[in-house]
Write a protein that holds these residues in place. Sequence first.
Motif, PDB file in Angstrom:
ATOM      1  N   GLY A 150       0.808  -1.220   0.000  1.00 33.18           N
ATOM      2  CA  GLY A 150       0.000   0.000   0.000  1.00 33.18           C
ATOM      3  C   GLY A 150       0.842   1.272   0.000  1.00 33.18           C
ATOM      4  N   GLU A 151       2.145   1.152   0.234  1.00 35.17           N
ATOM      5  CA  GLU A 151       3.016   2.336   0.285  1.00 35.17           C
ATOM      6  C   GLU A 151       3.217   2.930  -1.121  1.00 35.17           C
ATOM      7  OE1 GLU A 151       6.734   1.496   2.260  1.00 35.17           O
ATOM      8  OE2 GLU A 151       7.414   3.596   2.127  1.00 35.17           O
ATOM      9  N   GLU A 152       3.253   4.267  -1.183  1.00 40.02           N
ATOM     10  CA  GLU A 152       3.505   4.940  -2.464  1.00 40.02           C
ATOM     11  C   GLU A 152       4.914   5.527  -2.452  1.00 40.02           C
ATOM     12  OE1 GLU A 152       0.306   7.215  -3.979  1.00 40.02           O
ATOM     13  OE2 GLU A 152       1.506   8.249  -5.504  1.00 40.02           O
ATOM     14  N   VAL A 153       5.701   5.161  -3.445  1.00 39.81           N
ATOM     15  CA  VAL A 153       7.079   5.665  -3.540  1.00 39.81           C
ATOM     16  C   VAL A 153       7.278   6.219  -4.947  1.00 39.81           C
ATOM     17  CG1 VAL A 153       7.977   3.982  -1.873  1.00 39.81           C
ATOM     18  CG2 VAL A 153       8.019   3.439  -4.319  1.00 39.81           C
ATOM     19  N   THR A 154       8.438   6.887  -5.155  1.00 37.18           N
ATOM     20  CA  THR A 154       8.720   7.426  -6.495  1.00 37.18           C
ATOM     21  C   THR A 154       9.894   6.674  -7.113  1.00 37.18           C
ATOM     22  OG1 THR A 154       7.923   9.597  -5.836  1.00 37.18           O
ATOM     23  CG2 THR A 154       9.339   9.516  -7.787  1.00 37.18           C
ATOM     24  N   PHE A 155       9.723   6.236  -8.344  1.00 41.71           N
ATOM     25  CA  PHE A 155      10.840   5.699  -9.124  1.00 41.71           C
ATOM     26  C   PHE A 155      11.464   6.888  -9.846  1.00 41.71           C
ATOM     27  CE2 PHE A 155       9.944   0.873  -9.901  1.00 41.71           C
ATOM     28  CZ  PHE A 155       9.997   0.669  -8.531  1.00 41.71           C
ATOM     29  N   MET A 156      12.705   7.117  -9.594  1.00 44.80           N
ATOM     30  CA  MET A 156      13.370   8.324 -10.109  1.00 44.80           C
ATOM     31  C   MET A 156      13.230   8.416 -11.620  1.00 44.80           C
ATOM     32  SD  MET A 156      16.229   9.458  -7.558  1.00 44.80           S
ATOM     33  CE  MET A 156      17.487   9.618  -8.742  1.00 44.80           C
ATOM     34  N   ASP A 157      12.931   9.605 -12.095  1.00 54.01           N
ATOM     35  CA  ASP A 157      12.789   9.890 -13.526  1.00 54.01           C
ATOM     36  C   ASP A 157      11.739   9.024 -14.210  1.00 54.01           C
ATOM     37  OD1 ASP A 157      14.830  11.778 -13.357  1.00 54.01           O
ATOM     38  OD2 ASP A 157      16.365  10.227 -13.592  1.00 54.01           O
TER      39      ASP A 157
END
Length: 531
Positions: free
Chosen positions: A392-399
């Motif tokens: 359920g966690e939201e993270v960012t994949f760079m670029d």
Amino acid sequence: ASGGKKETHKASFEIDLPGAEMGKVVTRFPPEPSGYLHVGHAKAAVLNEYFAHAYKGKLIIRFDDTNPTKEKVEFQDSIIEDLALLGIKGDQVTYSSDYFQKMYELAVDLIKAGKAYCDDTPSEKMREERMVGDPSGRRERSIEENLQIFTEEMKNGTAEGLKNCLRAKIDYKALNKALRDPVIYRCNLTPHHRTGTEWKMYPIYDFCVPVVDSIEGVTHALRTNEYRDRNPQYEWIQAALNLRPVAIWDFGRLNFVRTLLSKRKLQWFVDKNYVGNWDDPRFPTVRGVRRRGMTVEGLRNFIISQGPSRNIINLDWSVVWALNKKIIDPVAPRFTAVDAHLAVPVKLLNGPKTPESETKPKHKKNPEVGDKTVIYADQVLIDQADADLAEGEEVTFMDWGNVIVSKVTKEGDVVKSIEANLHLEGDFRKTSKKLTWLADTKDKIPVDLVDFDHLITKDKLEEEDNVEDFLTPTTEFHSNALADLNVAKLKAGDIIQFERKGYYRVDVPYEEGKKAVLFTIPDGKQVSRYG
Ligand code: ATP
Ligand code: MG
Ligand code: MG
């Protein structure tokens, strides 16, 4: 101290050369061709060049080749190459050996003036006498006897000659021990790399340097200040021979923590196979630090920033590497690498079914660095260290964009795989984790990332310390990683950044079936990673 100067250049240093006149300054860098240049020599070379050119004068590169036992053409050639790498070109290249005849004649003059004598006192005893301030039993030999021994026995390297040396007759009980009749000539039957067997005896550094400095028109002799005690000896020799005096200007010797700056000691590491060669990335040689990723600009900026500082301190390498980082950061292309060990496969359930590629800048802030290809796929890899995510966690994949984790499979503490969904409408400013990822396609490039530690464990080795007692057990650390396809095109010597990992220099480029080898470039943040 600068009386009599007409027009002087205000150097960026706090101190001018005393008595320096615009257009008339002559400095010299006098390496002995007995090893490769190290960063200490680089300091001396850069300072000499700096002053020569700041005053629109002349720099002489002089090979101080007066000891055939230690000197080789290989070293001479490497010194010229390394000076060129540093951007230093002398206005003239000379050799002390060019003056062997001249120095011989001057030594004869010194004997005739009663200012030098031949001495066959055994070296142990001579050392003892010099320590306590006793005269040598040979001190009062006649001029005739001295001339005979010097010009026949010593010059021809006879058995009698070999027992003798020539000593300047200065003051055997001087408070300054450097003045206690120093040796100025010694026999050596080893062929010289330039003059072969023509000479059987050679001038000692302390005689050679003041003589040649004066003859060559040097105005300012830059010397490291640990030899300050020898300055009066230098002056005595010029005065005794009626040679033009040269101003001595001393500067602080460069020393680094856990680092040996001595050709003799570095040669020992080479001979013992503790390092690959003189260009080993753990070596403080010009070649070694360059191989480790030091730029010429970084090194020069460091030396100039140190200026003429007279303090002999044990510097930490982080100072130089931090300056180097300022040079490389704006221009080093940026790529992606993921640790191969326990890399975590991430399945992007709504990702592109067939891999897609896009052209992106290699450096976000500097378009001049050029473009690279980025591959997007529904299978990617992330670092184990980044993979401790919650469902359920939201993270960012760079670029790329945001991703919402849907499933995490673990074995104990180790994350084995992850499933997630791209959420490209998500706001990257709202996520706290920005992760590096690499499309898990056949294009990924295996790389060997190498980091190093200092060769010795002690901050400052004393003369009486045995190096062998202070060897760092392991000084080379390898880790495997997988890098993006652009890394396959890098050439040896290229300096890059792996995002979120650090700076690297390519030592061995990628070849089909063979890993690329990249060295970690210290960025000045850690004093020592493993120490
Ligand atoms: P090494 O012990 O490494 O052989 P050296 O002084 O005997 O050093 P040379 O080739 O005679 O080596 O030195 C050339 C020049 O470099 C000299 O002017 C010397 O003063 C300078 N130099 C050598 N080491 C250092 C250092 N650590 N810092 C600053 N200058 C140095
Ligand atoms: Mg020397
Ligand atoms: Mg030395």
